[in-house]
Motif scaffolding. Structure first.
Motif, PDB file in Angstrom:
ATOM      1  N   ILE A 134       0.832  -1.199   0.000  1.00  0.00           N
ATOM      2  CA  ILE A 134       0.000   0.000   0.000  1.00  0.00           C
ATOM      3  C   ILE A 134       0.870   1.253   0.000  1.00  0.00           C
ATOM      4  O   ILE A 134       0.597   2.225  -0.722  1.00  0.00           O
ATOM      5  CB  ILE A 134      -0.958  -0.013   1.207  1.00  0.00           C
ATOM      6  CG1 ILE A 134      -1.999  -1.136   1.044  1.00  0.00           C
ATOM      7  CG2 ILE A 134      -1.653   1.334   1.363  1.00  0.00           C
ATOM      8  CD1 ILE A 134      -2.877  -1.341   2.264  1.00  0.00           C
ATOM      9  N   GLN A 135       1.918   1.247   0.807  1.00  0.00           N
ATOM     10  CA  GLN A 135       2.795   2.417   0.880  1.00  0.00           C
ATOM     11  C   GLN A 135       3.472   2.710  -0.457  1.00  0.00           C
ATOM     12  O   GLN A 135       3.682   3.871  -0.807  1.00  0.00           O
ATOM     13  CB  GLN A 135       3.835   2.225   1.978  1.00  0.00           C
ATOM     14  CG  GLN A 135       3.252   2.306   3.380  1.00  0.00           C
ATOM     15  CD  GLN A 135       4.258   1.952   4.456  1.00  0.00           C
ATOM     16  OE1 GLN A 135       5.143   1.125   4.236  1.00  0.00           O
ATOM     17  NE2 GLN A 135       4.127   2.563   5.619  1.00  0.00           N
ATOM     18  N   LYS A 136       3.801   1.664  -1.201  1.00  0.00           N
ATOM     19  CA  LYS A 136       4.434   1.871  -2.501  1.00  0.00           C
ATOM     20  C   LYS A 136       3.511   2.602  -3.474  1.00  0.00           C
ATOM     21  O   LYS A 136       3.974   3.229  -4.421  1.00  0.00           O
ATOM     22  CB  LYS A 136       4.866   0.528  -3.099  1.00  0.00           C
ATOM     23  CG  LYS A 136       6.103  -0.067  -2.431  1.00  0.00           C
ATOM     24  CD  LYS A 136       6.483  -1.410  -3.047  1.00  0.00           C
ATOM     25  CE  LYS A 136       7.711  -1.990  -2.368  1.00  0.00           C
ATOM     26  NZ  LYS A 136       8.068  -3.328  -2.916  1.00  0.00           N
ATOM     27  N   SER A 137       2.218   2.525  -3.225  1.00  0.00           N
ATOM     28  CA  SER A 137       1.250   3.229  -4.081  1.00  0.00           C
ATOM     29  C   SER A 137       1.187   4.717  -3.756  1.00  0.00           C
ATOM     30  O   SER A 137       0.550   5.482  -4.477  1.00  0.00           O
ATOM     31  CB  SER A 137      -0.137   2.619  -3.907  1.00  0.00           C
ATOM     32  OG  SER A 137      -0.717   3.018  -2.672  1.00  0.00           O
ATOM     33  N   GLY A 138       1.834   5.107  -2.660  1.00  0.00           N
ATOM     34  CA  GLY A 138       1.796   6.511  -2.247  1.00  0.00           C
ATOM     35  C   GLY A 138       0.817   6.793  -1.120  1.00  0.00           C
ATOM     36  O   GLY A 138       0.761   7.915  -0.611  1.00  0.00           O
TER      37      GLY A 138
END
Length: 255
Positions: A134-138
């Motif tokens: 999820i964090q990689k999606s921003g």
């Protein structure tokens, strides 16, 4: 992200002892009511809203969820938007297996409206991997756990925190139910101890119910970065209205 929203985001993520952000839960069931309530929040200069997707009557339609997120996009330009799917074991409205829970998270990942996704730590077999995805999606992640029957002892609370903290989510949230006033004190002391040990770690802690109301108001003193208050409908026992909480937080801050 404009300057207003960025300032609100920074206030949470820095985890400082400041006046907590006030978040209004959106628990309406119909699409029109959800949109109307979020618009009302915008008109009342609400700092953050939490959409409780589990209350939505069309929660099982990804297309309907996307429509709501798109419809409220313009209303949330100056407020933080937290996307939450609360399952029944964690006090929510719906039963979901991990596969379908991840599908609902994916809708939020793809939406420009969403700033934070609340993820139930113990509803996921590989919580760490899901947080990172999820964090990689921003998007930012609030990793959460709720105890609706009790306030665990200090060591159990610490163990829960460590498991949540180890996911490296952006914010750790723990909510517990007090059986007496000592339980409320226990939660406040736990919050203070965590902030002493992890001064840069943003945490949200809540002692629920009528007994725990004070915990919703003392974040600036003990270190909880966000508190929940209602427009009208409660999403959890013990919540006050946004205006009540705002007045009390301002009095505490000035003192």
């Amino acid at each position: 992200m404009n300057d207003v929203k960025k300032a609100l985001m920074d206030k949470i993520l820095k985890g400082n002892h400041e006046v907590p952000i006030i978040c209004v839960p959106i628990v309406e069931r119909g699409k029109a009511d959800i949109i109307s309530t979020i618009k009302e929040c915008m008109n009342n200069n609400t700092e953050a809203v939490e959409w409780r997707v589990d209350f939505f009557e069309e929660y099982n339609s990804l297309a309907e969820i996307k429509d709501v997120l798109e419809a409220v996009k313009d209303y949330t330009e100056n407020m933080l938007f937290i996307y939450t799917v609360r399952t029944k074991p964690q006090g929510g409205e719906i039963e979901l297996d991990e596969t379908n829970l991840m599908k609902l998270y994916n809708v939020a990942v793809e939406s420009e409206t969403v700033d934070f996704i609340d993820m139930e730590c113990f509803s996921m077999k590989l919580a760490n991997a899901e947080v990172q995805r999820i964090q990689k999606s921003g998007k930012k992640v609030i990793i959460s756990h709720h105890e609706f029957n009790e306030t665990p002892n200090e060591q159990v609370l610490k163990n829960i925190f460590e498991e949540l903290n180890n996911t490296k989510a952006d914010v750790v949230k723990i909510a517990v139910m007090p059986q007496n006033s000592n339980d409320v004190v226990k939660l406040l002391k736990f919050t203070c101890d965590i902030k002493d040990e992890y001064p840069d770690r943003p945490v949200i802690t809540i002692s629920m119910g009528k007994l725990g109301v004070v915990s919703r108001l003392m974040g600036e003193v003990f270190g909880s970065v966000l508190t929940f208050a209602t427009m009208e409908k409660q999403s959890a026992p013990g919540q006050l209205t946004q205006n009540q909480v705002k007045e009390i937080l301002e009095v505490i801050h000035k003192a």
